[in-house]
Scaffold this motif. Structure first.
Motif, short mmCIF file in Angstrom:
data_model
loop_
_atom_site.label_atom_id
_atom_site.label_comp_id
_atom_site.label_asym_id
_atom_site.label_seq_id
_atom_site.Cartn_x
_atom_site.Cartn_y
_atom_site.Cartn_z
N ILE A 43 34.86 35.26 42.70
CA ILE A 43 36.31 35.30 42.53
C ILE A 43 36.68 36.12 41.30
O ILE A 43 37.83 36.52 41.12
CB ILE A 43 36.86 33.87 42.43
CG1 ILE A 43 38.32 33.80 42.86
CG2 ILE A 43 36.68 33.30 41.02
CD1 ILE A 43 38.83 32.38 43.05
N ASP A 44 35.67 36.40 40.45
CA ASP A 44 35.96 37.20 39.25
C ASP A 44 36.33 38.64 39.58
O ASP A 44 36.83 39.38 38.73
CB ASP A 44 34.78 37.16 38.26
CG ASP A 44 33.49 37.72 38.85
OD1 ASP A 44 33.50 38.25 39.98
OD2 ASP A 44 32.45 37.60 38.17
N ILE A 45 36.12 39.06 40.82
CA ILE A 45 36.54 40.40 41.24
C ILE A 45 38.06 40.54 41.16
O ILE A 45 38.60 41.64 41.10
CB ILE A 45 36.02 40.70 42.66
CG1 ILE A 45 34.49 40.78 42.64
CG2 ILE A 45 36.58 42.00 43.22
CD1 ILE A 45 33.87 40.96 44.01
N GLY A 125 41.16 33.92 31.34
CA GLY A 125 41.96 34.03 32.56
C GLY A 125 41.10 33.99 33.81
O GLY A 125 41.43 33.30 34.79
N ILE A 126 39.99 34.72 33.80
CA ILE A 126 39.09 34.72 34.94
C ILE A 126 38.46 33.35 35.13
O ILE A 126 38.26 32.88 36.25
CB ILE A 126 38.00 35.80 34.77
CG1 ILE A 126 38.59 37.19 35.04
CG2 ILE A 126 36.82 35.55 35.70
CD1 ILE A 126 39.14 37.37 36.46
N THR A 127 38.15 32.68 34.02
CA THR A 127 37.57 31.35 34.11
C THR A 127 38.57 30.36 34.71
O THR A 127 38.18 29.44 35.43
CB THR A 127 37.11 30.86 32.72
OG1 THR A 127 36.18 31.81 32.18
CG2 THR A 127 36.41 29.51 32.81
N VAL A 128 39.85 30.54 34.43
CA VAL A 128 40.88 29.70 35.04
C VAL A 128 40.84 29.87 36.57
O VAL A 128 40.84 28.88 37.32
CB VAL A 128 42.28 30.06 34.51
CG1 VAL A 128 43.37 29.39 35.35
CG2 VAL A 128 42.42 29.65 33.05
N VAL A 129 40.79 31.13 37.01
CA VAL A 129 40.75 31.40 38.45
C VAL A 129 39.47 30.82 39.06
O VAL A 129 39.47 30.23 40.15
CB VAL A 129 40.85 32.91 38.71
CG1 VAL A 129 40.76 33.21 40.20
CG2 VAL A 129 42.14 33.47 38.14
#
Length: 306
Positions: A43-45, A125-129
């Protein structure tokens, strides 16, 4: 390995559950949720389209997209430490007790805080996603009656198996992020010839598809051989591609991958094979996979010969 991540986790989860005495349908359900958790790290993409939009980039080609995505890709979301913490937080949230939900929220909030302190706002932010992805899967599992201990097991399986699948297709993940310790420092090379390396990686991916198919058909006592239509033999014709397309590599594989996957539509007779019964859908998947397998092997043989 996008599909492979999920199918390996699905197969291992379902087979392990069956071995432990879990019923067929329940075991397959556990496998499905393990596969869904295995998709979460990629999902980090999502960083790429957001970053490119903020930069007001008007023309986006594949190289630009992946170069941007790789700034964060295979970082915190592929960390065994982050994955373990997220699995624990997700399992707490999948329980029935309110105190467990509070604990789960606290664990995940702590994970995001660590990401922010060590990597800055973009990583946070990416870790939130990433965390939200895990929570969504855990919530879906809970609504389908999967107990919290089982959620913990399939979350561990999916999240922690994912990073190892990237070792032949890209730069090694940061297994111990946020620490600098390196588990693997270089990509695993299957063959010094870059085209043969790509073929090897592609066949590994196809192998994971076969593993998933075998796991499902085994649980339903269905013969894979009877599901393969003779049209799969048309895949041998792809060997002629060795004279048409430039030798593909990991960095230039788009034409090879999309053309060989398109051939599967011919193998399954896309327009003449209606999905009238569940067995038709399964037969289509098996025949399509067989077509791609034959095509990849045929191309490899032709490449070696010519």
């Amino acid at each position: 390995m996008f599909v492979g991540h999920s199918l390996v986790a699905f197969a291992v989860g379902a087979l392990a559950a069956t071995r432990l005495g879990v019923g067929r349908d329940r075991a397959l359900q556990f496998g499905v949720f393990a596969g869904l958790f295995a998709l979460v790290p990629d999902i980090d993409i999502a960083y790429a389209p957001v970053a490119l939009a903020l930069q007001s980039v008007q023309t986006i080609d594949p190289d630009t997209f992946w170069n941007t995505a790789n700034i964060i890709h295979r970082g915190p979301t592929h960390s065994l430490l982050f994955g373990g913490v997220l699995a624990i937080g997700a399992a707490f949230l999948a329980g029935d007790r309110r105190i467990g939900h509070v604990a789960g929220a606290g664990v995940i909030a702590g994970l995001i805080a660590v990401a922010g302190v060590t990597g800055g706002s973009a990583v946070a932010g990416i870790t939130v996603v990433y965390a939200l992805g895990g929570v969504v899967v855990a919530t879906a599992a809970r609504r389908r009656g999967v107990p919290a201990p089982a959620v913990l097991a399939v979350a561990f399986l999916g999240l922690l198996s994912h990073p190892f699948g990237d070792l032949v297709t890209g730069s090694p993940p940061l297994f111990f992020y946020p620490f600098d310790a390196m588990l693997v420092s270089h990509r695993i090379t299957l063959h010094p010839d870059p085209t043969l390396h790509l073929l090897g990686a592609f066949l590994i991916e196809i192998g994971t598809v076969w593993l998933g198919i075998w796991t499902y058909t085994r649980s339903h006592d269905v013969s894979i051989r009877r599901l393969v239509h003779p049209r799969a033999g048309l895949g041998t014709g792809y060997s002629g591609a060795v004279f048409v397309i430039p030798p593909p590599t990991l960095h230039d594989a788009v034409v090879f991958v999309f053309s060989i996957l398109a051939l599967s539509a011919v193998g399954v007779g896309l327009l003449s094979h209606p999905f009238t019964r569940p067995i038709d859908a399964l037969g289509t998947i098996v025949t399509g996979t067989a077509t791609v397998t034959v095509a990849a092997v045929g191309y490899g043989v032709a490449y070696l010969l010519f």
